[in-house]
Motif scaffolding. Structure first.
Motif, mmCIF file in Angstrom:
data_model
loop_
_atom_site.group_PDB
_atom_site.id
_atom_site.type_symbol
_atom_site.label_atom_id
_atom_site.label_comp_id
_atom_site.label_asym_id
_atom_site.label_seq_id
_atom_site.Cartn_x
_atom_site.Cartn_y
_atom_site.Cartn_z
ATOM 1 N N MET A 1 -58.593 9.249 30.334
ATOM 2 C CA MET A 1 -59.420 8.326 31.072
ATOM 3 C C MET A 1 -59.850 7.157 30.182
ATOM 4 S SD MET A 1 -63.014 8.960 33.008
ATOM 5 C CE MET A 1 -62.712 8.684 34.714
ATOM 6 N N ILE A 2 -60.204 7.464 28.944
ATOM 7 C CA ILE A 2 -60.688 6.402 28.059
ATOM 8 C C ILE A 2 -59.596 5.364 27.794
ATOM 9 C CG2 ILE A 2 -60.197 7.494 25.837
ATOM 10 C CD1 ILE A 2 -63.038 6.494 24.992
ATOM 11 N N GLU A 3 -58.344 5.800 27.795
ATOM 12 C CA GLU A 3 -57.236 4.858 27.586
ATOM 13 C C GLU A 3 -57.114 3.887 28.763
ATOM 14 O OE1 GLU A 3 -55.570 4.288 24.821
ATOM 15 O OE2 GLU A 3 -56.833 5.834 23.924
ATOM 16 N N LYS A 4 -57.294 4.388 29.973
ATOM 17 C CA LYS A 4 -57.241 3.525 31.154
ATOM 18 C C LYS A 4 -58.368 2.508 31.103
ATOM 19 C CE LYS A 4 -57.236 3.434 36.203
ATOM 20 N NZ LYS A 4 -57.097 2.013 36.136
ATOM 21 N N ILE A 5 -59.540 2.949 30.691
ATOM 22 C CA ILE A 5 -60.679 2.040 30.594
ATOM 23 C C ILE A 5 -60.413 0.974 29.531
ATOM 24 C CG2 ILE A 5 -63.138 1.868 30.068
ATOM 25 C CD1 ILE A 5 -63.397 4.750 31.201
ATOM 26 N N ARG A 6 -59.824 1.385 28.409
ATOM 27 C CA ARG A 6 -59.485 0.411 27.364
ATOM 28 C C ARG A 6 -58.457 -0.613 27.862
ATOM 29 N NH1 ARG A 6 -59.336 4.699 22.560
ATOM 30 N NH2 ARG A 6 -61.492 4.502 21.902
ATOM 31 N N ASP A 7 -57.476 -0.147 28.621
ATOM 32 C CA ASP A 7 -56.485 -1.067 29.193
ATOM 33 C C ASP A 7 -57.159 -2.058 30.147
ATOM 34 O OD1 ASP A 7 -54.441 0.146 27.781
ATOM 35 O OD2 ASP A 7 -53.785 1.402 29.473
ATOM 36 N N ASP A 8 -58.072 -1.549 30.964
ATOM 37 C CA ASP A 8 -58.803 -2.419 31.888
ATOM 38 C C ASP A 8 -59.675 -3.407 31.126
ATOM 39 O OD1 ASP A 8 -57.581 -1.090 33.960
ATOM 40 O OD2 ASP A 8 -59.341 0.120 34.478
ATOM 41 N N LEU A 9 -60.227 -2.982 30.002
ATOM 42 C CA LEU A 9 -61.038 -3.872 29.165
ATOM 43 C C LEU A 9 -60.172 -5.011 28.624
ATOM 44 C CD1 LEU A 9 -63.629 -4.658 27.663
ATOM 45 C CD2 LEU A 9 -62.983 -3.030 25.873
ATOM 46 N N LYS A 10 -58.978 -4.683 28.164
ATOM 47 C CA LYS A 10 -58.071 -5.722 27.659
ATOM 48 C C LYS A 10 -57.745 -6.745 28.750
ATOM 49 C CE LYS A 10 -55.907 -2.695 24.268
ATOM 50 N NZ LYS A 10 -54.709 -1.918 23.933
ATOM 51 N N ARG A 25 -67.261 -2.010 28.144
ATOM 52 C CA ARG A 25 -67.663 -1.710 26.770
ATOM 53 C C ARG A 25 -68.769 -0.668 26.740
ATOM 54 N NH1 ARG A 25 -67.600 -7.694 23.978
ATOM 55 N NH2 ARG A 25 -65.397 -7.668 23.428
ATOM 56 N N ASN A 26 -69.730 -0.790 27.649
ATOM 57 C CA ASN A 26 -70.807 0.204 27.722
ATOM 58 C C ASN A 26 -70.255 1.590 28.049
ATOM 59 O OD1 ASN A 26 -72.825 -1.653 27.148
ATOM 60 N ND2 ASN A 26 -73.264 -2.066 29.302
ATOM 61 N N LEU A 27 -69.329 1.646 28.971
ATOM 62 C CA LEU A 27 -68.742 2.917 29.369
ATOM 63 C C LEU A 27 -67.937 3.534 28.225
ATOM 64 C CD1 LEU A 27 -68.544 4.892 31.683
ATOM 65 C CD2 LEU A 27 -66.616 3.577 32.564
ATOM 66 N N ILE A 28 -67.148 2.722 27.545
ATOM 67 C CA ILE A 28 -66.382 3.206 26.398
ATOM 68 C C ILE A 28 -67.330 3.714 25.317
ATOM 69 C CG2 ILE A 28 -64.897 2.495 24.477
ATOM 70 C CD1 ILE A 28 -63.450 0.648 26.518
ATOM 71 N N SER A 29 -68.417 3.002 25.108
ATOM 72 C CA SER A 29 -69.405 3.406 24.105
ATOM 73 C C SER A 29 -69.988 4.779 24.427
ATOM 74 C CB SER A 29 -70.512 2.359 24.030
ATOM 75 O OG SER A 29 -71.536 2.781 23.180
ATOM 76 N N ARG A 30 -70.296 5.003 25.688
ATOM 77 C CA ARG A 30 -70.831 6.315 26.100
ATOM 78 C C ARG A 30 -69.808 7.425 25.855
ATOM 79 N NH1 ARG A 30 -75.079 6.236 30.409
ATOM 80 N NH2 ARG A 30 -75.710 4.065 30.650
ATOM 81 N N LEU A 31 -68.572 7.154 26.217
ATOM 82 C CA LEU A 31 -67.522 8.157 26.064
ATOM 83 C C LEU A 31 -67.254 8.456 24.588
ATOM 84 C CD1 LEU A 31 -65.116 6.838 28.844
ATOM 85 C CD2 LEU A 31 -66.413 8.974 28.915
ATOM 86 N N LYS A 32 -67.155 7.415 23.762
ATOM 87 C CA LYS A 32 -66.899 7.611 22.333
ATOM 88 C C LYS A 32 -68.065 8.333 21.667
ATOM 89 C CE LYS A 32 -63.973 6.601 20.160
ATOM 90 N NZ LYS A 32 -62.832 7.457 19.784
ATOM 91 N N SER A 33 -69.276 8.012 22.083
ATOM 92 C CA SER A 33 -70.458 8.676 21.531
ATOM 93 C C SER A 33 -70.412 10.174 21.806
ATOM 94 C CB SER A 33 -71.719 8.068 22.133
ATOM 95 O OG SER A 33 -72.858 8.731 21.677
ATOM 96 N N LEU A 42 -62.526 14.230 24.781
ATOM 97 C CA LEU A 42 -63.143 14.658 26.037
ATOM 98 C C LEU A 42 -62.091 15.035 27.075
ATOM 99 C CD1 LEU A 42 -65.904 11.920 26.443
ATOM 100 C CD2 LEU A 42 -66.208 14.264 25.670
ATOM 101 N N SER A 43 -62.405 16.061 27.836
ATOM 102 C CA SER A 43 -61.546 16.432 28.959
ATOM 103 C C SER A 43 -61.816 15.450 30.100
ATOM 104 C CB SER A 43 -61.869 17.848 29.423
ATOM 105 O OG SER A 43 -63.178 17.897 29.963
ATOM 106 N N LYS A 44 -60.957 15.476 31.091
ATOM 107 C CA LYS A 44 -61.136 14.601 32.249
ATOM 108 C C LYS A 44 -62.458 14.906 32.952
ATOM 109 C CE LYS A 44 -58.919 12.866 36.372
ATOM 110 N NZ LYS A 44 -57.734 12.834 37.219
#
Length: 94
Positions: A1-10, A25-33, A42-44
């Motif tokens: 999921m985080i990869e899809k969000i990163r692609d959307d961020l790009k 960016r906020n969502l990625i930050s939460r997930l990475k944290s 993280l699992s799906k």
């Protein structure tokens, strides 16, 4: 999921969508944290849980901003909520 969000961020960065960039960016930050906290990828299900938590927090913020008559902040939060909801499963109508 985080990869899809990163692609959307790009994509958002290429298109200059500031509100979308901030939300992602906020969502990625939460997930990475959470990944750092647990020490594992993280699992799906865990990712969805974090997205749902973020959406709930934004809904609460929207209510508080409405009470404070801060329509400008309500609009920004609603945009962020719509972006996060794209990553959540669609709710089944009763």
């Amino acid at each position: 999921m985080i990869e899809k969000i990163r692609d959307d961020l790009k994509k958002a960065m290429k298109n200059g969508k500031k509100n979308e960039i901030n939300a992602l960016r906020n969502l990625i930050s939460r997930l990475k944290s959470k990944e750092i906290e647990t020490g594992a990828e993280l699992s799906k299900e865990a990712s969805l849980k974090i997205c749902m938590s973020a959406a709930k927090q934004i809904k609460d913020s929207i209510e508080q901003f409405k009470k404070a008559d801060r329509i400008d902040l309500v609009e920004i939060e609603q945009i962020e909520l719509e972006i996060i909801e794209n990553y959540l499963p669609k709710q089944i109508a009763e």
